[in-house]
Structures are given as structure tokens and as C-alpha cells.
Design an enzyme around this catalytic site. Sequence first.
Site, PDB file in Angstrom:
ATOM      1  N   GLU A 162       0.802  -1.235   0.000  1.00 48.03           N
ATOM      2  CA  GLU A 162       0.000   0.000   0.000  1.00 48.03           C
ATOM      3  C   GLU A 162       0.837   1.288   0.000  1.00 48.03           C
ATOM      4  O   GLU A 162       0.650   2.193   0.810  1.00 48.03           O
ATOM      5  CB  GLU A 162      -0.964  -0.019   1.208  1.00 48.03           C
ATOM      6  CG  GLU A 162      -1.829  -1.254   1.239  1.00 48.03           C
ATOM      7  CD  GLU A 162      -2.695  -1.355   2.489  1.00 48.03           C
ATOM      8  OE1 GLU A 162      -2.759  -0.405   3.276  1.00 48.03           O
ATOM      9  OE2 GLU A 162      -3.321  -2.423   2.679  1.00 48.03           O
ATOM     10  N   GLU A 211      -6.279 -10.741  -1.097  1.00 44.58           N
ATOM     11  CA  GLU A 211      -7.021 -10.556   0.166  1.00 44.58           C
ATOM     12  C   GLU A 211      -8.531 -10.492  -0.078  1.00 44.58           C
ATOM     13  O   GLU A 211      -9.247  -9.715   0.502  1.00 44.58           O
ATOM     14  CB  GLU A 211      -6.541  -9.280   0.859  1.00 44.58           C
ATOM     15  CG  GLU A 211      -5.049  -9.241   1.122  1.00 44.58           C
ATOM     16  CD  GLU A 211      -4.598  -8.017   1.879  1.00 44.58           C
ATOM     17  OE1 GLU A 211      -5.458  -7.329   2.468  1.00 44.58           O
ATOM     18  OE2 GLU A 211      -3.383  -7.726   1.911  1.00 44.58           O
TER      19      GLU A 211
HETATM   20  O1  G3I Z   1      -2.804  -8.599  19.136  1.00 40.71           O
HETATM   21  C1  G3I Z   1      -3.358  -7.406  19.724  1.00 40.71           C
HETATM   22  C2  G3I Z   1      -3.956  -7.708  21.079  1.00 40.71           C
HETATM   23  O2  G3I Z   1      -2.912  -8.086  21.966  1.00 40.71           O
HETATM   24  C3  G3I Z   1      -4.676  -6.460  21.616  1.00 40.71           C
HETATM   25  O3  G3I Z   1      -5.307  -6.775  22.836  1.00 40.71           O
HETATM   26  C4  G3I Z   1      -5.722  -6.039  20.574  1.00 40.71           C
HETATM   27  C5  G3I Z   1      -6.501  -4.821  21.019  1.00 40.71           C
HETATM   28  O4  G3I Z   1      -5.705  -3.666  20.813  1.00 40.71           O
HETATM   29  O5  G3I Z   1      -5.066  -5.719  19.331  1.00 40.71           O
HETATM   30  C6  G3I Z   1      -4.447  -6.900  18.790  1.00 40.71           C
HETATM   31  O6  G3I Z   1      -3.814  -6.556  17.588  1.00 40.71           O
HETATM   32  C7  G3I Z   1      -4.737  -6.339  16.520  1.00 40.71           C
HETATM   33  C8  G3I Z   1      -4.375  -7.297  15.362  1.00 40.71           C
HETATM   34  O7  G3I Z   1      -5.200  -7.034  14.201  1.00 40.71           O
HETATM   35  C9  G3I Z   1      -4.556  -8.767  15.774  1.00 40.71           C
HETATM   36  O8  G3I Z   1      -5.915  -9.010  16.029  1.00 40.71           O
HETATM   37  C10 G3I Z   1      -4.571  -4.893  16.051  1.00 40.71           C
HETATM   38  O9  G3I Z   1      -5.034  -4.023  17.064  1.00 40.71           O
HETATM   39  C11 G3I Z   1      -5.398  -4.672  14.783  1.00 40.71           C
HETATM   40  O10 G3I Z   1      -5.105  -3.382  14.246  1.00 40.71           O
HETATM   41  C12 G3I Z   1      -4.974  -5.705  13.723  1.00 40.71           C
HETATM   42  O11 G3I Z   1      -5.803  -5.501  12.598  1.00 40.71           O
HETATM   43  C13 G3I Z   1      -5.290  -6.120  11.401  1.00 40.71           C
HETATM   44  C14 G3I Z   1      -5.078  -5.006  10.364  1.00 40.71           C
HETATM   45  O12 G3I Z   1      -4.660  -5.586   9.118  1.00 40.71           O
HETATM   46  C15 G3I Z   1      -4.017  -4.021  10.804  1.00 40.71           C
HETATM   47  O13 G3I Z   1      -2.802  -4.676  10.791  1.00 40.71           O
HETATM   48  C16 G3I Z   1      -6.338  -7.104  10.877  1.00 40.71           C
HETATM   49  O14 G3I Z   1      -6.441  -8.217  11.767  1.00 40.71           O
HETATM   50  C17 G3I Z   1      -5.936  -7.607   9.501  1.00 40.71           C
HETATM   51  O15 G3I Z   1      -6.969  -8.415   8.942  1.00 40.71           O
HETATM   52  C18 G3I Z   1      -5.686  -6.425   8.570  1.00 40.71           C
HETATM   53  O16 G3I Z   1      -5.247  -6.921   7.358  1.00 40.71           O
HETATM   54  C19 G3I Z   1      -4.901  -5.908   6.376  1.00 40.71           C
HETATM   55  C20 G3I Z   1      -3.740  -6.448   5.564  1.00 40.71           C
HETATM   56  O17 G3I Z   1      -2.650  -6.740   6.415  1.00 40.71           O
HETATM   57  C21 G3I Z   1      -3.353  -5.453   4.475  1.00 40.71           C
HETATM   58  N1  G3I Z   1      -4.495  -5.147   3.616  1.00 40.71           N
HETATM   59  C22 G3I Z   1      -5.663  -4.644   4.368  1.00 40.71           C
HETATM   60  C23 G3I Z   1      -6.087  -5.663   5.418  1.00 40.71           C
HETATM   61  C24 G3I Z   1      -7.322  -5.189   6.165  1.00 40.71           C
HETATM   62  O18 G3I Z   1      -7.035  -4.010   6.864  1.00 40.71           O
END
Ligand code: G3I
Length: 379
Positions: free
Chosen positions: A168, A284
Site C-alpha cells: 500500500e 485478500e
Molecule cells: O494482538 C493485539 C492484542 O494483543 C490487543 O489486545 C488487541 C486490542 O488492541 O489488538 C491486537 O492486535 C490487533 C491485530 O489485528 C490482531 O488481532 C490490532 O489491534 C489490529 O489493528 C490488527 O488488525 C489487522 C489489520 O490488518 C491491521 O494490521 C487485521 O487483523 C488484519 O486483517 C488487517 O489486514 C490488512 C492487511 O494486512 C493489508 N491489507 C488490508 C487488510 C485489512 O485491513
Amino acid sequence: MLTRRDYLKQGVLAGCGLAVMGAQALLADPNPNLDARIGGRDSLKVHAHKYGRLAGCAVSAANLQDEAFKKVLTAQFSLVVAENAMKFGPVQPKPGVFNFEDADALVAFAERHNIKVRGHNFVWHEMLPAWFAGTVTKENAKRVLTEHILTVGGRYKGKIQSWDVVNEAIKVDDGRPDGLRKSPWFELIGPEYLEIAYRTARQADPRAKLTYNEYGIEDESDSAEKKRAATLALLKRLKASGTPLDALGIQSHISANTGAAFGKGLRELVNAAQAMGLEVYLTELDVNDDAVLDADEAVRDRVVAEVYRDFLNSALESKAVNAVLTWGLTDGHTWLNGMKSHKEKQPGRQQRPLPFDADYKPTPAFFAMRDAFDRSPSR
Ligand code: G3I
């Protein structure tokens, strides 16, 4: 719960006119039991392989603790990607301190089951660790970037089918003529961060297909057209400079009932990537159903399946597309339920964006995806 046959008998057809075609196609499938005709030779991976393609999905660490998930995963998919475990923040939670536990578990599971692995991702503006902002400077950013890629890419050397090296990097609204996003890596290093990342990734793992991964480049909207143009211009600059680059990842996060159409722009994007010698992956895929106002799950599933069919029919017209991954396997675990817009639009409603529902039953999207593989030209 309605079986697909019962639902179709009720003539519950929603969404665009394409639903009629979809319904007729589904009625042609004489299978009253949704589960009986999806395994073995009828699995997504076998139908994909018949045409030289891989079928895959994103996997979280929690998914690998779920026996039902692992059973469907190994039966249906031949390619996996870590939803979060290989991102910069989870993998390097402290400067120079690496945590590979979840990523190792996924790679080991995939190796045990002869499943290929995508790496996602080395460079992104999201999921940077808390220490990043206060520690990484213009002076040390290149070292931090290269050491991260050499460490992580080196650990899985030879085990990764393809890496999303940069994710991105385009944001047209940031106003630059080249459309580059003013991300932390851009601000710290400048545009050359991209070439540095790809050259380092090639050094770390010469066998992995180095991929540029992007979203919002799929439909016929003006914004997607502008983003496609900036993305293709970036890819051309990288190739012209001799930067090692092997594939374009089209994320394929699609929304139902938003008027999104797929065709000329998507086909031109895929063909242009192929003309540069790039492979193309749909990395995705999921279909957001918040705009499907009918609460009936069978109606929502029908509309979502028509979007799968419409999008994949356009994307898979080209032999350059050789992998299709959904962003998750089951509606029971999708990032879409955590989106702010979802909680505002459809509070209390669970999204239904994936090929299997929360009970691991195949959804109409499963059949639409499998049909699209069958309609696609062999690679
Ligand atoms: O692991 C922590 C946990 O310890 C904590 O308690 C919790 C609450 O803050 O957060 C958890 O981490 C989260 C993580 O997902 C695991 O669940 C992050 O906050 C959250 O931001 C993260 O979201 C991910 C997002 O990317 C941001 O990285 C989504 O699961 C994931 O599906 C999403 O995937 C992205 C691709 O990588 C790139 N393309 C877009 C796609 C959707 O946004």
C-alpha cells in the site's frame, strides 16, 4: 437453516439481475447437501489447480488453535498467508528483539501439510511497533529497514512462495505527482525506500516472488482508475531501475451493493502487469455486505456470491492471475467485523464475506469462487 435449494425454491433473489444467472447456475448443482460436494476433487484447491492456479486464505494465530479450521484449511487450500504474524510490529516488538512464535507455527503447519506460504509484509505504514516513532530516524531508517528484512526474510529463506515486500505505497490523496503515500518509511528515507526494500528482500530470499500489494485498484470508479495509473507507473519505474519485482498483489477487498463494477480497468491492470513480466495474485479477497440492507442471511449470501462471481470472472480472464486468496476462511473470523464503519452501519450484525460461514459450512461464495476457477482459462 435454509438449504441452498430451499432458499432458491422460494425464489428469494436479491441484488442485481446477475442473481438470476447465479441462481440458475446454483440450481444446476444437484447437490441437496451443501457439505457432500466440496471435499477432495470438489475442493477449491483442486478446481484451482486444474487451471494452474493456487487457492489460498489468510490465517491468524488463533485459527491454528481451532481443529475445525485446520480441517477445512487443509482440505480446501494450498496457499496460506499470515494475517498479522509476519508484520513488522508483531515480529519485532522491541528494537532488535524478534518474536517468531506465531509465524513459525504457521510455516511449520504449512510445511507439514504441503501448503505454500505467502509472506506479508516487510514494509507498511500500519502495525509498526510502538518503539518505531521514537527510535527510527532519517539517519538509521535504512539500517532498520534492511536489518528487518534480512532477519525475517532470512529466517524463512526457501520457505516462502512470495513476499509482499511493500504494501500500500500509493495514496493519490497525499497529493504527490507520483501518487506515493507519505508513509513513515517515505518520510524517513524518501522514494528510494521501495528499491532498497526489494533489493534487500531478493538478497534475503532469492527464491521468493517479490510482490507489490495494493488495494482500491479493482473497480471501474474514478478513484480506482487514478490509483491503478499511479500503481502501474510505480511498477514501471521499479522495473526500469532494475529493481527485483516479480508480482502484483491486487488485494480485492470488495463491497457488495455499492454499484462497484468490474471489467475494463481491472483487465487492463492485469494485462499491463503481465506485459511487464509480472505474475498477478488476488491476495485478500472478501466481500463486505454492510450495504445489503436485507437482514436475511440467504439474501446477503446470494448478493455476496454474485460479487465474487462478477469480480472473479473479470480478474480470472487473464492467465497472469495464478493465485486467489481470501482474507480469512470463515465468517467466524473476519477483520471486517472490527471496522468502525461496520459498527456504525450494521451494529450487532456479523459480516458474511468469506467462502465458509461461522459453522464452516460452504457459502454461495464458495460455489461462486469454484465456478470462477472452472470458467477461467488454463494457465
Ligand atoms: O494482538 C493485539 C492484542 O494483543 C490487543 O489486545 C488487541 C486490542 O488492541 O489488538 C491486537 O492486535 C490487533 C491485530 O489485528 C490482531 O488481532 C490490532 O489491534 C489490529 O489493528 C490488527 O488488525 C489487522 C489489520 O490488518 C491491521 O494490521 C487485521 O487483523 C488484519 O486483517 C488487517 O489486514 C490488512 C492487511 O494486512 C493489508 N491489507 C488490508 C487488510 C485489512 O485491513
